[in-house]
Write a protein that holds these residues in place. Structure first.
Motif, PDB file in Angstrom:
ATOM      1  N   GLU A  13       0.848  -1.194   0.000  1.00 11.24           N
ATOM      2  CA  GLU A  13       0.000   0.000   0.000  1.00 11.24           C
ATOM      3  C   GLU A  13       0.885   1.247   0.000  1.00 11.24           C
ATOM      4  O   GLU A  13       1.737   1.407   0.868  1.00 11.24           O
ATOM      5  CB  GLU A  13      -0.908  -0.005   1.233  1.00 11.24           C
ATOM      6  CG  GLU A  13      -1.855   1.178   1.292  1.00 11.24           C
ATOM      7  CD  GLU A  13      -2.670   1.155   2.579  1.00 11.24           C
ATOM      8  OE1 GLU A  13      -3.843   0.749   2.521  1.00 11.24           O
ATOM      9  OE2 GLU A  13      -2.120   1.541   3.631  1.00 11.24           O
ATOM     10  N   MET A  14       0.685   2.130  -0.991  1.00 12.77           N
ATOM     11  CA  MET A  14       1.494   3.342  -1.123  1.00 12.77           C
ATOM     12  C   MET A  14       0.610   4.584  -1.158  1.00 12.77           C
ATOM     13  O   MET A  14      -0.424   4.597  -1.838  1.00 12.77           O
ATOM     14  CB  MET A  14       2.321   3.273  -2.411  1.00 12.77           C
ATOM     15  CG  MET A  14       3.277   2.092  -2.472  1.00 12.77           C
ATOM     16  SD  MET A  14       3.952   1.863  -4.129  1.00 12.77           S
ATOM     17  CE  MET A  14       2.502   1.246  -4.999  1.00 12.77           C
ATOM     18  N   LYS A  15       1.016   5.579  -0.421  1.00 11.54           N
ATOM     19  CA  LYS A  15       0.313   6.867  -0.432  1.00 11.54           C
ATOM     20  C   LYS A  15       1.139   7.851  -1.247  1.00 11.54           C
ATOM     21  O   LYS A  15       2.294   8.129  -0.925  1.00 11.54           O
ATOM     22  CB  LYS A  15       0.144   7.393   0.996  1.00 11.54           C
ATOM     23  CG  LYS A  15      -0.577   8.736   1.060  1.00 11.54           C
ATOM     24  CD  LYS A  15      -0.679   9.231   2.493  1.00 11.54           C
ATOM     25  CE  LYS A  15      -1.401  10.580   2.546  1.00 11.54           C
ATOM     26  NZ  LYS A  15      -1.475  11.100   3.933  1.00 11.54           N
ATOM     27  N   HIS A  16       0.550   8.368  -2.332  1.00 18.07           N
ATOM     28  CA  HIS A  16       1.306   9.268  -3.192  1.00 18.07           C
ATOM     29  C   HIS A  16       1.093  10.729  -2.791  1.00 18.07           C
ATOM     30  O   HIS A  16       0.082  11.089  -2.175  1.00 18.07           O
ATOM     31  CB  HIS A  16       0.966   9.050  -4.670  1.00 18.07           C
ATOM     32  CG  HIS A  16      -0.423   9.467  -5.062  1.00 18.07           C
ATOM     33  ND1 HIS A  16      -0.806  10.785  -5.232  1.00 18.07           N
ATOM     34  CD2 HIS A  16      -1.535   8.732  -5.340  1.00 18.07           C
ATOM     35  CE1 HIS A  16      -2.074  10.852  -5.593  1.00 18.07           C
ATOM     36  NE2 HIS A  16      -2.541   9.619  -5.662  1.00 18.07           N
ATOM     37  N   ALA A  17       2.058  11.562  -3.146  1.00 19.03           N
ATOM     38  CA  ALA A  17       1.977  12.993  -2.852  1.00 19.03           C
ATOM     39  C   ALA A  17       0.981  13.659  -3.801  1.00 19.03           C
ATOM     40  O   ALA A  17       0.521  13.057  -4.782  1.00 19.03           O
ATOM     41  CB  ALA A  17       3.361  13.616  -2.989  1.00 19.03           C
ATOM     42  N   GLU A  18       0.665  14.921  -3.503  1.00 19.87           N
ATOM     43  CA  GLU A  18      -0.275  15.660  -4.339  1.00 19.87           C
ATOM     44  C   GLU A  18       0.249  15.790  -5.766  1.00 19.87           C
ATOM     45  O   GLU A  18       1.452  15.928  -5.994  1.00 19.87           O
ATOM     46  CB  GLU A  18      -0.505  17.049  -3.750  1.00 19.87           C
ATOM     47  CG  GLU A  18      -1.398  17.059  -2.517  1.00 19.87           C
ATOM     48  CD  GLU A  18      -2.832  16.645  -2.842  1.00 19.87           C
ATOM     49  OE1 GLU A  18      -3.288  16.932  -3.975  1.00 19.87           O
ATOM     50  OE2 GLU A  18      -3.482  16.024  -1.982  1.00 19.87           O
ATOM     51  N   ARG A  19      -0.675  15.721  -6.717  1.00 22.10           N
ATOM     52  CA  ARG A  19      -0.337  15.831  -8.133  1.00 22.10           C
ATOM     53  C   ARG A  19      -1.221  16.873  -8.801  1.00 22.10           C
ATOM     54  O   ARG A  19      -2.334  17.139  -8.350  1.00 22.10           O
ATOM     55  CB  ARG A  19      -0.556  14.481  -8.838  1.00 22.10           C
ATOM     56  CG  ARG A  19       0.438  13.404  -8.510  1.00 22.10           C
ATOM     57  CD  ARG A  19      -0.033  12.059  -9.041  1.00 22.10           C
ATOM     58  NE  ARG A  19      -0.458  12.107 -10.438  1.00 22.10           N
ATOM     59  CZ  ARG A  19       0.370  11.881 -11.473  1.00 22.10           C
ATOM     60  NH1 ARG A  19       1.630  11.589 -11.241  1.00 22.10           N
ATOM     61  NH2 ARG A  19      -0.077  11.932 -12.701  1.00 22.10           N
ATOM     62  N   ASN A  20      -0.689  17.438  -9.892  1.00 16.39           N
ATOM     63  CA  ASN A  20      -1.490  18.371 -10.690  1.00 16.39           C
ATOM     64  C   ASN A  20      -2.394  17.607 -11.644  1.00 16.39           C
ATOM     65  O   ASN A  20      -3.509  18.037 -11.927  1.00 16.39           O
ATOM     66  CB  ASN A  20      -0.569  19.311 -11.492  1.00 16.39           C
ATOM     67  CG  ASN A  20       0.262  20.197 -10.582  1.00 16.39           C
ATOM     68  OD1 ASN A  20      -0.242  20.693  -9.574  1.00 16.39           O
ATOM     69  ND2 ASN A  20       1.528  20.404 -10.939  1.00 16.39           N
ATOM     70  N   THR A  21      -1.901  16.470 -12.121  1.00 16.04           N
ATOM     71  CA  THR A  21      -2.663  15.649 -13.059  1.00 16.04           C
ATOM     72  C   THR A  21      -3.324  14.486 -12.325  1.00 16.04           C
ATOM     73  O   THR A  21      -2.645  13.717 -11.657  1.00 16.04           O
ATOM     74  CB  THR A  21      -1.739  15.077 -14.152  1.00 16.04           C
ATOM     75  OG1 THR A  21      -1.019  16.138 -14.774  1.00 16.04           O
ATOM     76  CG2 THR A  21      -2.555  14.314 -15.195  1.00 16.04           C
ATOM     77  N   ASP A  27       1.239   9.346 -16.697  1.00 15.94           N
ATOM     78  CA  ASP A  27       0.426  10.393 -17.318  1.00 15.94           C
ATOM     79  C   ASP A  27       1.190  11.712 -17.385  1.00 15.94           C
ATOM     80  O   ASP A  27       0.678  12.789 -17.043  1.00 15.94           O
ATOM     81  CB  ASP A  27      -0.898  10.580 -16.555  1.00 15.94           C
ATOM     82  CG  ASP A  27      -1.787   9.358 -16.629  1.00 15.94           C
ATOM     83  OD1 ASP A  27      -1.647   8.596 -17.602  1.00 15.94           O
ATOM     84  OD2 ASP A  27      -2.602   9.149 -15.717  1.00 15.94           O
ATOM     85  N   SER A  28       2.479  11.617 -17.775  1.00 20.74           N
ATOM     86  CA  SER A  28       3.334  12.781 -18.030  1.00 20.74           C
ATOM     87  C   SER A  28       3.646  13.608 -16.789  1.00 20.74           C
ATOM     88  O   SER A  28       4.024  14.775 -16.894  1.00 20.74           O
ATOM     89  CB  SER A  28       2.692  13.699 -19.090  1.00 20.74           C
ATOM     90  OG  SER A  28       2.464  12.993 -20.290  1.00 20.74           O
ATOM     91  N   GLU A  29       3.504  13.030 -15.611  1.00 25.27           N
ATOM     92  CA  GLU A  29       3.865  13.739 -14.382  1.00 25.27           C
ATOM     93  C   GLU A  29       4.509  12.758 -13.404  1.00 25.27           C
ATOM     94  O   GLU A  29       4.083  11.606 -13.292  1.00 25.27           O
ATOM     95  CB  GLU A  29       2.637  14.386 -13.730  1.00 25.27           C
ATOM     96  CG  GLU A  29       2.987  15.209 -12.493  1.00 25.27           C
ATOM     97  CD  GLU A  29       1.772  15.881 -11.854  1.00 25.27           C
ATOM     98  OE1 GLU A  29       1.881  16.344 -10.709  1.00 25.27           O
ATOM     99  OE2 GLU A  29       0.716  15.928 -12.519  1.00 25.27           O
TER     100      GLU A  29
END
Length: 289
Positions: free
Chosen positions: A121-129, A214-216
């Motif tokens: 289980e991984m929690k990702h940081a905030e993204r623009n996309t 997705d390019s980010e």
């Protein structure tokens, strides 16, 4: 003579029939650099160099609360069922994770219980996309099958519950062949990559540290691994945290106090009823006289 691309914690590398073989640090066990090294040997090598709102988890799933330790490995590279640190011993599963309370050296571990299901289980940081579930599933399945050499049939699920990404690896003992890499080894390599402490040699393409979907870029804030064994773990109350034990004690005390109050109230009520009956009998006798 050769470079072990899939394990940097090795020595004495040599080519044997066009295959790179090296000795694992700490144990001296020869490992085939064409495949993943077992988690037990990797942990032992690491210890040798450092001795100074989400989906509900399965009922028997548990975390590795002990972290890194100096394991005892079989000649084949798998964990010994019984692990000890001085006079303190415990039983582990095939992922090397403690599945019993800690005991003295007389502890018996009759078998090495297989870990059949690993949940990453991984929690990702905030993204623009925004992340697309389809892109995530495709990316991680391709990554795990190519980078960690795991047969795709053992990747049972890639679930996205923003901001959590969950990967399920399932591999029963009856399904795994001698040529299949073990899901415990895959999970260990994967976790090391995500946390920036890759086991792979620097020359090996490190796609996780430069992950882009997705390019980010995709960065992770927290990674947790859960283990589900073919036989349920054997933890007792001793393994509970002090906070949880305190809550249980408070609840038990409250229940006992409530029972005591109820019993005393009923006793007093009974005495009042007896007193009233006695007074009524005396009044009757007085009237009859």
């Amino acid at each position: 003579a050769c470079i072990c691309e899939k394990n940097k914690r090795v020595t004495n590398c040599r080519l044997v029939n066009d295959v790179c073989w090296c000795d694992s640090v700490g144990s001296g066990v020869s490992v085939n650099c064409g495949t993943l090294t077992s988690k037990c040997l990797l942990m032992k090598a690491e210890m040798t160099g450092s001795k100074s709102g989400r989906r509900e988890k399965p009922k028997d799933a548990f975390e590795d609360t002990d972290g890194l330790y100096d394991p005892e490995c079989e000649n084949t590279g798998v964990f010994k069922a019984k692990q000890c640190n001085g006079t303190t011993c415990w039983c582990v599963n095939t992922a090397g994770v403690r599945r019993t309370d800690k005991h003295d050296a007389d502890l018996k571990c009759n078998q090495l219980v297989r870990t059949m299901w690993i949940i990453i289980e991984m929690k990702h940081a905030e993204r623009n996309t925004p992340l697309q579930p389809e892109s995530l599933e495709r990316f991680f399945k391709e990554l795990i099958t190519s980078r960690y050499m795991l047969d795709g049939r053992y990747i049972s699920n890639v679930l996205y519950e923003k901001p959590y990404i969950t990967i399920d690896l399932k591999q029963n003992s009856s399904e795994k062949s001698s040529n299949d890499v073990d899901i415990a080894d895959v999970a260990y390599y994967f976790e090391k990559d995500v946390k920036g402490d890759s086991v792979f040699h620097n020359s090996f393409h490190n796609s996780l540290l430069n992950m882009s979907i997705d390019s980010e870029g995709l960065r992770f804030e927290k990674t947790t691994v859960y283990y589900v064994d073919e036989i349920a773990p054997e933890f007792s109350m001793k393994s509970l945290t002090p906070g949880l034990i305190a809550v249980i004690v408070v609840v038990i005390v409250a229940i006992v106090a409530g029972i005591v109050v109820l019993v005393l109230t009923r006793r007093r009520k009974g005495k009042y009823v007896k007193a009233e009956v006695k007074e009524m009998n005396e009044m009757h006798r007085g009237l009859n006289a």
